[in-house]
Design a protein around this motif. Structure first.
Motif: not given
Lengths: 194, 263
Positions: A129, A132, A136, B133, B138, B141, B144-145
């Motif tokens: 992760p 990412l 991207r 993040w 964002e 993210i 998602e994390r």
């Protein structure tokens, strides 16, 4: 990565297409199919048998960057910027042929194998992760680059083939190269097929 | 509604996320703005249809990605700097004990983000992962994390200099896009140029974000599941759909069928 029957069948279909491209470029230089196809197949087998994914990726990117020659071709074609600007806002959407060709361009840009390939490559590289954002950006730069390269091809074809008043039916890489050769010279021909 | 699982669930989880990251947002300063924007965003986007919602969220992500990286490059308190700072913090105990696990061992949670309980993750880990993040603005993210926290925790946190890490990650996207300029694509573009001069050039530019949208989905799927696309389709939708999805491979990628072509 799961290897099963349907993927095999699909890969064979893809290979046939790509090998026909190899044969076409070989014949452009006067090399017979019986020579170029076994050499290409042997090279592919050597890559599969010996190289790791990372090494293949690096080699493939270096080879792929030869496509930057498309920009040189577009530049050498001396596109008329005034015509370009005028055409860009003049879209004959009422024309059936235009819509059909637009659909063909869209269809050529999106390929199902790209989805499968990129996900497999990312899974293969075991990206985390944390990666990412970098992945991207990799995709952003790639998407912009590929569309610019295709745009360069379009510009080269538009500047040379359309303005010269000669109608040419294009069906293969060889035919494009042959059509561009008298207009751009032998040097660009060698670059174009790289 | 496969795409819903990526962008959906934002509103339902937003309260939890806010509670989790509030101190970090206050510390970074820039986070306050991002948080406010996100509230307005979720109010707006929930009223739109799922597809529009998804397209808007992708566009929004692209913009925020651009600005976050510009900040980082300019040496501001961007995302890369925060990741480096986070890497210097002492690792929680469980991350040292579970470092042996590979990515294959930790898949995405079966029940989606909803089943992750905040209590299962230690406060240290959660603040660490959200800080880096959240600074980038964002929220997707961050969520998602949250969904893959056990993944992040189980893997060893290697301290790599950011540029080197970036170079090692690059490759799949660039390569797949270079491979996209294949015979069929080149022939079609040349045909378009010869037939309609520059009139199809704007279309190529419009297709840039679309291409990014499609391929970026595979980036997320690949990173968070660690598995291939066909495998996931077969698992989620069954063998029939998996067959159908690969049938597209076999289609002839040439421009022979174009209008005015000899055959």
């Amino acid at each position: 990565v799961v290897v099963d029957g349907r993927l095999c069948a699909a890969a064979i279909g893809s290979l046939v297409t790509e090998f026909s491209g190899v044969a076409g470029i070989g014949e452009l230089y006067g090399l017979s199919r019986s020579l170029t196809l076994p050499v290409a197949a042997a090279a592919l087998l050597i890559v599969v048998a010996t190289a790791s994914y990372r090494r293949v990726e690096r080699i493939a990117i270096v080879i792929g960057l030869f496509e930057l020659a498309f920009f040189a071709v577009a530049w050498a074609a001396h596109p008329n910027l005034e015509t370009l600007a005028k055409d860009a806002v003049d879209l004959p959407l009422y024309n059936r042929d235009f819509r059909f060709l637009a659909a063909a361009v869209i269809g050529a840009v999106f390929n199902p194998w790209m989805i499968f390939y990129q996900q497999a490559a990312i899974a293969d590289k075991k990206l985390r992760p944390d990666d990412l954002k970098a992945a991207r950006w990799d995709t952003v730069v790639g998407a912009v680059l590929t569309q610019c390269l295709i745009g360069a091809v379009l510009i080269a074809a538009a500047a040379t083939l359309a303005s010269s008043g000669v109608w040419v039916n294009l069906g293969s890489i060889g035919e494009i190269s042959n059509a561009l050769t008298p207009l751009l010279g032998e040097v660009w021909d060698a670059w174009f097929s790289a | 509604m496969a795409f819903r699982s990526f962008s959906g669930g934002r509103t339902s989880e937003s309260e939890e996320v806010q509670g989790d990251v509030a101190p970090d947002f206050a510390a970074t300063g820039t986070g306050q703005l991002a948080q406010r924007n996100d509230k307005a965003w979720s109010r707006f986007s929930t009223s739109a249809s799922p597809l529009v919602h998804y397209m808007l969220s992708v566009m929004r992500e692209m913009v925020s990605l651009f600005f976050a990286t510009t900040l980082a490059v300019a040496g501001d308190s961007g995302s890369i700097g925060s990741i480096e700072i986070a890497a210097h913090l002492p690792a929680p105990l469980e991350s040292r004990t579970q470092t042996g696990k590979s990515l294959g061992a930790c898949r995405a949670p079966s029940g989606g983000p909803g089943v992750i309980k905040p209590g299962t993750v230690s406060p240290t880990t959660s603040s660490r992962t959200t800080t880096c993040w959240a600074a980038a603005g964002e929220r997707d993210i961050v969520e998602e994390r949250k969904a893959t926290k056990h993944c992040v925790k189980a893997r060893p946190r290697i301290k790599i200099i950011a540029p080197l890490q970036w170079i090692s990650v690059w490759g799949p996207g660039l390569l797949v896009m270079l491979a996209d300029t294949d015979a069929g694509n080149v022939v079609t573009a040349a045909q378009a140029g010869a037939q309609w001069r520059y009139r199809l050039l704007p279309l190529l530019i419009v297709l840039m974000p679309m291409l990014y949208m499609v391929q970026e989905l595979t980036v997320r799927l690949g990173i968070y599941t660690g598995r291939g696309h066909g495998e996931l389709i077969r698992e989620r939708f069954g063998v029939g759909w998996a067959w159908l999805s690969t049938a597209g491979f076999a289609r002839q990628r040439s421009a022979r069928w174009l209008p005015n072509s000899p055959e």
